[in-house]
Write a protein that holds these residues in place. Structure first.
Motif, mmCIF file in Angstrom:
data_model
loop_
_atom_site.group_PDB
_atom_site.id
_atom_site.type_symbol
_atom_site.label_atom_id
_atom_site.label_comp_id
_atom_site.label_asym_id
_atom_site.label_seq_id
_atom_site.Cartn_x
_atom_site.Cartn_y
_atom_site.Cartn_z
ATOM 1 N N ALA A 214 0.829 -1.208 0.000
ATOM 2 C CA ALA A 214 0.000 0.000 0.000
ATOM 3 C C ALA A 214 0.861 1.256 0.000
ATOM 4 O O ALA A 214 0.517 2.270 -0.633
ATOM 5 C CB ALA A 214 -0.929 -0.013 1.206
ATOM 6 N N ALA A 215 1.991 1.187 0.702
ATOM 7 C CA ALA A 215 2.880 2.343 0.754
ATOM 8 C C ALA A 215 3.463 2.643 -0.628
ATOM 9 O O ALA A 215 3.571 3.806 -1.037
ATOM 10 C CB ALA A 215 4.004 2.092 1.759
ATOM 11 N N VAL A 216 3.848 1.590 -1.370
ATOM 12 C CA VAL A 216 4.385 1.780 -2.712
ATOM 13 C C VAL A 216 3.312 2.366 -3.636
ATOM 14 O O VAL A 216 3.574 3.285 -4.430
ATOM 15 C CB VAL A 216 4.910 0.443 -3.264
ATOM 16 N N GLU A 217 2.090 1.845 -3.524
ATOM 17 C CA GLU A 217 1.003 2.375 -4.351
ATOM 18 C C GLU A 217 0.730 3.844 -4.049
ATOM 19 O O GLU A 217 0.496 4.651 -4.954
ATOM 20 C CB GLU A 217 -0.265 1.549 -4.113
ATOM 21 N N ARG A 218 0.778 4.190 -2.760
ATOM 22 C CA ARG A 218 0.514 5.576 -2.388
ATOM 23 C C ARG A 218 1.589 6.505 -2.912
ATOM 24 O O ARG A 218 1.300 7.609 -3.399
ATOM 25 C CB ARG A 218 0.436 5.664 -0.858
ATOM 26 N N LEU A 219 2.835 6.081 -2.862
ATOM 27 C CA LEU A 219 3.923 6.905 -3.398
ATOM 28 C C LEU A 219 3.754 7.099 -4.896
ATOM 29 O O LEU A 219 4.014 8.177 -5.441
ATOM 30 C CB LEU A 219 5.274 6.250 -3.089
ATOM 31 N N ALA A 220 3.334 6.024 -5.588
ATOM 32 C CA ALA A 220 3.122 6.135 -7.032
ATOM 33 C C ALA A 220 1.999 7.123 -7.334
ATOM 34 O O ALA A 220 2.086 7.922 -8.282
ATOM 35 C CB ALA A 220 2.808 4.757 -7.607
ATOM 36 N N GLU A 221 0.929 7.104 -6.549
ATOM 37 C CA GLU A 221 -0.168 8.043 -6.744
ATOM 38 C C GLU A 221 0.278 9.494 -6.566
ATOM 39 O O GLU A 221 -0.204 10.400 -7.251
ATOM 40 C CB GLU A 221 -1.302 7.729 -5.764
ATOM 41 N N LEU A 222 1.201 9.693 -5.652
ATOM 42 C CA LEU A 222 1.694 11.041 -5.374
ATOM 43 C C LEU A 222 2.803 11.456 -6.336
ATOM 44 O O LEU A 222 3.313 12.579 -6.247
ATOM 45 C CB LEU A 222 2.218 11.111 -3.938
ATOM 46 N N GLY A 223 3.207 10.539 -7.214
ATOM 47 C CA GLY A 223 4.271 10.859 -8.156
ATOM 48 C C GLY A 223 5.648 10.864 -7.524
ATOM 49 O O GLY A 223 6.591 11.460 -8.066
ATOM 50 N N GLU A 224 5.779 10.201 -6.395
ATOM 51 C CA GLU A 224 7.061 10.148 -5.698
ATOM 52 C C GLU A 224 7.795 8.860 -6.069
ATOM 53 O O GLU A 224 7.179 7.811 -6.274
ATOM 54 C CB GLU A 224 6.849 10.198 -4.186
ATOM 55 N N ALA A 225 9.114 8.965 -6.142
ATOM 56 C CA ALA A 225 9.930 7.781 -6.416
ATOM 57 C C ALA A 225 9.998 6.910 -5.156
ATOM 58 O O ALA A 225 10.080 7.417 -4.030
ATOM 59 C CB ALA A 225 11.338 8.183 -6.846
ATOM 60 N N VAL A 226 9.959 5.623 -5.369
ATOM 61 C CA VAL A 226 10.053 4.693 -4.236
ATOM 62 C C VAL A 226 11.499 4.643 -3.751
ATOM 63 O O VAL A 226 12.409 4.346 -4.543
ATOM 64 C CB VAL A 226 9.586 3.288 -4.652
ATOM 65 N N PRO A 227 11.758 4.940 -2.493
ATOM 66 C CA PRO A 227 13.138 4.876 -1.989
ATOM 67 C C PRO A 227 13.687 3.446 -2.070
ATOM 68 O O PRO A 227 13.000 2.486 -1.710
ATOM 69 C CB PRO A 227 13.007 5.327 -0.528
#
Length: 354
Positions: free
Chosen positions: A316-329
């Motif tokens: 869910a955290a990865v999906e949320r970052l993708a929605e926000l346009g943020e790169a996954v650390p």
């Protein structure tokens, strides 16, 4: 918490046990023909190679000092001081015989006690696996030295035997302050076993040299006995240099010939099979105990855990970052090396008929 050992062996079993008098005579003969160094009772039953380095007067190659060691020593002294003030007796009693020497932590007549301060992991290991035999060797030899008047302490009359009926080991967790006590009767057969162990070390050093004495540890990174050994580099060689030696270990330096390699592969296969069977037996016993707790003879069973806890939902955290346009650390890490030992289908070499 006090743990009492099961009843000692019967008289018939004691008569069949090792003879203390014979063990002392044999050790005397071994030491008389050499100029080897006397070792401390605390090293009995640990590692034969380490004891061999001591008696051969080899210089330690790995010494550890610092604040942690200082704090451990001061905690040990403080606990002994508190025991003496509360209950009496003598602490840090100097003992020295012809074969072995030592310093008894607490002699509270007629019981000899040794105090072990340990980490929470070491404390848990004692609770689950019991007292290592080397610790029983240590207090048994202390008791024998006191009974036979082999003392080197001004608080005790020289060459005068003392009454010793019991042995006690106290383990204190440095992290929690919890302690557990194990007790047993003084047993001459146990002292004989300890002295026979030492006799074997003396004899091998004298007859064949230090390098002929077996190692009892499995090497650095595998056995903590070796990780903290003052003779680590002398025993296993210096640390591996990846640039010149590649991806090897100190232990792999012992694998020189094809026969060495084949033997190590067979050892791995045998240990793997034993591990699998032990795991199955353990899991079966675990299921037999499910829902039950309480004492069971010298053991005790209890369950813990099972409560709810909050954890990060990684997907869910990865999906949320993708929605926000943020790169996954991310981070780069080296994967662990794995080993795979398989059957080739070839039959093992059959033994030739006699």
């Amino acid at each position: 918490m006090t743990a009492v050992l099961p009843d000692r062996p019967s008289a018939a079993e004691r008569r069949a046990a090792p003879s203390l008098a014979a063990a002392v005579r044999d050790l005397d003969r071994r030491r008389a023909r050499s100029r080897q160094r006397m070792i401390g009772a605390s090293e009995l039953g640990e590692c034969r190679r380490r004891a061999a380095y001591r008696v051969a007067r080899r210089r330690p190659t790995n010494t550890r000092t610092g604040l942690q060691a200082f704090m451990g020593t001061e905690l040990h002294r403080g606990v002994l001081r508190a025991l003496r003030r509360q209950y009496g007796g003598l602490t840090e009693v100097a003992l020295k015989g012809e074969q072995v020497k030592g310093r008894c932590d607490w002699w509270h007549a007629p019981v000899v006690e040794d105090l072990k301060t340990t980490s929470r992991f070491g404390f848990e290991r004692v609770l689950t696996r019991g007292v290592p035999v080397r610790h029983w060797y240590q207090v048994a030899v202390y008791g024998w030295l006191l009974r036979t008047g082999q003392t080197a302490d001004r608080r005790l009359p020289a060459a005068t035997g003392q009454d010793v009926d019991g042995l006690r080991l106290r383990y204190l967790s440095r992290d929690s302050g919890e302690d557990v006590v194990f007790e047993a009767d003084a047993d001459p057969a146990l002292t004989a076993e300890a002295l026979m162990w030492l006799t074997e070390v003396y004899g091998t050093v004298e007859d064949e040299g230090v390098d002929a004495v077996p190692r009892d540890g499995f090497g650095p990174g595998v056995d903590t006995m070796c990780d903290w050994c003052p003779f680590l580099d002398l025993c296993w060689g210096p640390p591996v240099d990846p640039e010149t030696e590649g991806e090897v270990s100190r232990q792999s330096r012992l694998t020189v010939t094809d026969e060495d390699f084949a033997a190590a592969v067979r050892d791995y296969d045998t240990a793997r099979a034993a591990e699998n069977e032990a795991r199955r037996a353990k899991e079966y016993a675990r299921e037999l105990l499910r829902g039950r707790s309480g004492p069971a003879g010298e053991l005790h069973c209890e369950w813990s855990g099972g409560g709810l806890r909050v954890q990060v939902d990684k997907d869910a955290a990865v999906e949320r970052l993708a929605e926000l346009g943020e790169a996954v650390p991310t981070r780069t890490a080296r994967s662990p090396r794995t080993i795979r030992v398989t059957r080739t289908g070839a039959r093992p070499d059959a033994e030739e008929p006699a």
